[in-house]
Structures are given as structure tokens and as C-alpha cells.
Design an enzyme around this catalytic site. Sequence first.
Site, PDB file in Angstrom:
ATOM      1  N   SER A 125      -4.519  -3.308   5.532  1.00 40.78           N
ATOM      2  CA  SER A 125      -3.473  -4.181   4.982  1.00 40.78           C
ATOM      3  C   SER A 125      -3.807  -5.595   5.435  1.00 40.78           C
ATOM      4  O   SER A 125      -4.549  -5.779   6.409  1.00 40.78           O
ATOM      5  CB  SER A 125      -2.122  -3.753   5.557  1.00 40.78           C
ATOM      6  OG  SER A 125      -1.182  -4.802   5.515  1.00 40.78           O
ATOM      7  N   TYR A 141       4.289  -1.949  11.852  1.00 42.64           N
ATOM      8  CA  TYR A 141       3.323  -1.603  10.801  1.00 42.64           C
ATOM      9  C   TYR A 141       2.017  -2.373  11.026  1.00 42.64           C
ATOM     10  O   TYR A 141       0.920  -1.799  10.953  1.00 42.64           O
ATOM     11  CB  TYR A 141       3.928  -1.967   9.446  1.00 42.64           C
ATOM     12  CG  TYR A 141       3.070  -1.704   8.236  1.00 42.64           C
ATOM     13  CD1 TYR A 141       2.968  -0.430   7.690  1.00 42.64           C
ATOM     14  CD2 TYR A 141       2.360  -2.734   7.612  1.00 42.64           C
ATOM     15  CE1 TYR A 141       2.200  -0.192   6.555  1.00 42.64           C
ATOM     16  CE2 TYR A 141       1.587  -2.512   6.484  1.00 42.64           C
ATOM     17  CZ  TYR A 141       1.518  -1.226   5.959  1.00 42.64           C
ATOM     18  OH  TYR A 141       0.751  -0.996   4.835  1.00 42.64           O
TER      19      TYR A 141
HETATM   20  N1  LIG Z   1       1.781  -0.754  -1.340  1.00 45.86           N
HETATM   21  C1  LIG Z   1       1.351  -1.783  -0.642  1.00 45.86           C
HETATM   22  O1  LIG Z   1       1.768  -2.942  -0.842  1.00 45.86           O
HETATM   23  C2  LIG Z   1       0.317  -1.591   0.440  1.00 45.86           C
HETATM   24  C3  LIG Z   1      -0.268  -2.741   0.985  1.00 45.86           C
HETATM   25  C4  LIG Z   1      -1.205  -2.595   2.002  1.00 45.86           C
HETATM   26  C5  LIG Z   1      -1.570  -1.336   2.429  1.00 45.86           C
HETATM   27  N2  LIG Z   1      -0.988  -0.237   1.873  1.00 45.86           N
HETATM   28  C6  LIG Z   1      -1.379   1.076   2.387  1.00 45.86           C
HETATM   29  O2  LIG Z   1      -1.899   1.863   1.350  1.00 45.86           O
HETATM   30  C7  LIG Z   1      -1.609   3.239   1.616  1.00 45.86           C
HETATM   31  C8  LIG Z   1      -0.947   3.858   0.410  1.00 45.86           C
HETATM   32  O3  LIG Z   1       0.263   3.168   0.132  1.00 45.86           O
HETATM   33  P1  LIG Z   1       1.097   3.388  -1.202  1.00 45.86           P
HETATM   34  O4  LIG Z   1       1.633   2.072  -1.588  1.00 45.86           O
HETATM   35  O5  LIG Z   1       0.313   4.187  -2.156  1.00 45.86           O
HETATM   36  O6  LIG Z   1       2.326   4.214  -0.614  1.00 45.86           O
HETATM   37  P2  LIG Z   1       3.008   5.549  -1.138  1.00 45.86           P
HETATM   38  O7  LIG Z   1       4.288   5.633  -0.355  1.00 45.86           O
HETATM   39  O8  LIG Z   1       3.059   5.589  -2.623  1.00 45.86           O
HETATM   40  O9  LIG Z   1       1.977   6.664  -0.634  1.00 45.86           O
HETATM   41  C9  LIG Z   1       1.905   7.030   0.718  1.00 45.86           C
HETATM   42  C10 LIG Z   1       1.235   8.375   0.830  1.00 45.86           C
HETATM   43  O10 LIG Z   1       1.216   8.753   2.202  1.00 45.86           O
HETATM   44  C11 LIG Z   1       1.674  10.072   2.304  1.00 45.86           C
HETATM   45  N3  LIG Z   1       2.301  10.286   3.593  1.00 45.86           N
HETATM   46  C12 LIG Z   1       3.194   9.516   4.254  1.00 45.86           C
HETATM   47  N4  LIG Z   1       3.508  10.086   5.410  1.00 45.86           N
HETATM   48  C13 LIG Z   1       2.797  11.243   5.482  1.00 45.86           C
HETATM   49  C14 LIG Z   1       2.667  12.274   6.426  1.00 45.86           C
HETATM   50  N5  LIG Z   1       3.337  12.285   7.577  1.00 45.86           N
HETATM   51  N6  LIG Z   1       1.828  13.299   6.149  1.00 45.86           N
HETATM   52  C15 LIG Z   1       1.133  13.339   4.997  1.00 45.86           C
HETATM   53  N7  LIG Z   1       1.216  12.392   4.072  1.00 45.86           N
HETATM   54  C16 LIG Z   1       2.037  11.368   4.318  1.00 45.86           C
HETATM   55  C17 LIG Z   1       2.677  10.253   1.195  1.00 45.86           C
HETATM   56  O11 LIG Z   1       2.830  11.637   0.898  1.00 45.86           O
HETATM   57  C18 LIG Z   1       1.958   9.492   0.083  1.00 45.86           C
HETATM   58  O12 LIG Z   1       1.004  10.336  -0.513  1.00 45.86           O
HETATM   59  C19 LIG Z   1      -0.751   3.275   2.882  1.00 45.86           C
HETATM   60  O13 LIG Z   1      -1.577   3.515   3.996  1.00 45.86           O
HETATM   61  C20 LIG Z   1      -0.207   1.863   2.950  1.00 45.86           C
HETATM   62  O14 LIG Z   1       0.124   1.478   4.267  1.00 45.86           O
HETATM   63  C21 LIG Z   1      -0.055  -0.332   0.879  1.00 45.86           C
END
Ligand SMILES: NC(=O)c1ccc[n+]([C@@H]2O[C@H](COP(=O)([O-])OP(=O)(O)OC[C@H]3O[C@@H](n4cnc5c(N)ncnc54)[C@H](O)[C@@H]3O)[C@@H](O)[C@H]2O)c1
Length: 253
Positions: free
Chosen positions: A144, A157
Amino acid sequence: MLEDLFSLDGRLAVVTGASGAIGREAARVFLALGATVVMTGRTPEHLDEARASLPADAPVTALLGDARDAGHVAEIAETAAAQGGADILVNSVGTNIRKPLLDATNEDMQFLWDVNMASVWAVTQALVPQMVEKGYGKIINMCSIGSFIGLELKTMYAITKGALAQHTRSAAVELAKYGIRVNGIAPGYVDTPMTHAWIHSEREEQFLSAIPLRRFAQVEDMGGAFAYLASRASDHMTGQLLVLDGGETISSA
Ligand SMILES: NC(=O)c1ccc[n+]([C@@H]2O[C@H](COP(=O)([O-])OP(=O)(O)OC[C@H]3O[C@@H](n4cnc5c(N)ncnc54)[C@H](O)[C@@H]3O)[C@@H](O)[C@H]2O)c1
């Protein structure tokens, strides 16, 4: 040939957190480039929905489980081993708790650490031996912009994502001798279920004004980075983060 550079024919990709928006995009791109995919997620209906969004006849195995659970991690490794071993690993499991530092509890911090960092560590450790055996591998960690800048209300985070960036760099150094490349993607805001309500709130204008491209990323904006980092196209890159933030972190706005 350009197609050969990006081809994932014969590769097995494990994508954790693939029931989520960004992980699902990784799975979609990898399948389109010829890979077989093992996708994981924690919530049954989200995992089913993610699987259903991919072609029905695509070579996909969906595994349900909590990434903090050692039994689930072992199942991921066994499933990948039974299919010839992982060539690509995307660590996309992640979650967030937005709270002022002064209100956060030790339990909040421990929970974020366990999901965002300790589970990535465990899954990576479980799958790396398969890559060592092949003398080749690609690990992509979902970092991130919080991996290197401070974030209002998201200190916990940012701590976990800062650690993940450092995990990316240090594992890259350690694993280079086995032909394993470890890189990360560092997005700013991507419009996904994790962020949607937060970014489309009264804060929206404030957030957008900090982004030179004046828009939030969509999941499709991650696709090219997945194709690049998973394929031979990025073979001379390791220990780096691709920053996909619309220019947010290079702007003084
Ligand atoms: N969306 C954003 O703006 C953003 C920005 C920077 C980084 N990210 C990172 O990208 C990644 C994906 O984010 P996203 O936006 O697709 O979020 P999302 O909430 O759509 O997906 C998160 C995923 O993590 C899984 N997950 C969460 N806790 C879990 C656990 N305890 N065990 C197993 N699975 C678990 C969920 O089942 C889901 O598949 C994350 O690591 C997030 O921190 C997202």
C-alpha cells in the site's frame, strides 16, 4: 516475442484473498495468460461469487479458510503441491480497522498484524519450498502507499503494510539465489468493498484533490502490474514495489 514474455502457460498461481476485489482481478489476469489458479478466501458467499465471475471451464480450485489458521495454510500448500507446485503467489489477504491511534486497542493491532502480516508470512513460508524445487518463482505482495507514508486514522494498517514492504525486500534478498523474485504492488485508493464507503463519503473531494490523476483506481488498474510481476517480463526485478497511486505520493498537493 511479446506474447512469450507475458505468457503464464504451464504456471500454477496461488492467489490468497481472491474472494476480494483485487485478488479476483489477479486470478482473472492469470487465467487469461494461461495459468492454472488456486484461489482462497474466508467468506463462502464471496468465494463462490468470485469463482462464478471466472469462466466456468477455467482451471481453478477454490479453497475456503482463514489465513490465520495453520490448517488452512497447510491445505493451500498441499493443494498446490498436488498440482505440480506453485510458480506464482499473490498475497492479497488484507483488512483494515480505521481508528484514531488514541482509541485503538492492543486487540485491534494484534488482529491487523495477524491478518495482514503474520498470515502472509505463513503462506509464503509454506509455498516457497515448492518454488525452491523449481528454481523459479514469483511472489507478489499487496502492499500500500501506507507501506512508506503515514495515513490519517490508519496507523495500525500502515504498520502492517510497512512490515510487508520490508518482508518483500528482505525475502527478495534471501530468495534470489533460488530464482525467486519477490515484489509488491503499492496502490493508493482502489475502489473496492474495502474502501468504497470510506472514499465515497464527505471526504471524497479531499482524497481526490491529493491525487494528480484525480480519480481513484479501479481493480482493472492493477491488472497490468499482475501480468508484469507474474511473468518473465519482470525477471530482472526483485524487492521492489510498483506504486499505482495516480501520483499521490509524488505530489505535494
Ligand atoms: N482497496 C484498496 O484501496 C487497497 C489499497 C492498497 C492496498 N490494498 C490491499 O490489497 C489487498 C486486497 O484488498 P481489496 O481491496 O481487494 O479488499 P477486499 O476486502 O475486497 O479483499 C480482501 C480479501 O482478504 C480476505 N481476507 C481478509 N481477512 C482474511 C482472513 N483472516 N483469512 C483469509 N482471508 C481473509 C478476504 O476474504 C478477501 O478475499 C489487501 O491486502 C489490501 O490491504 C487495498
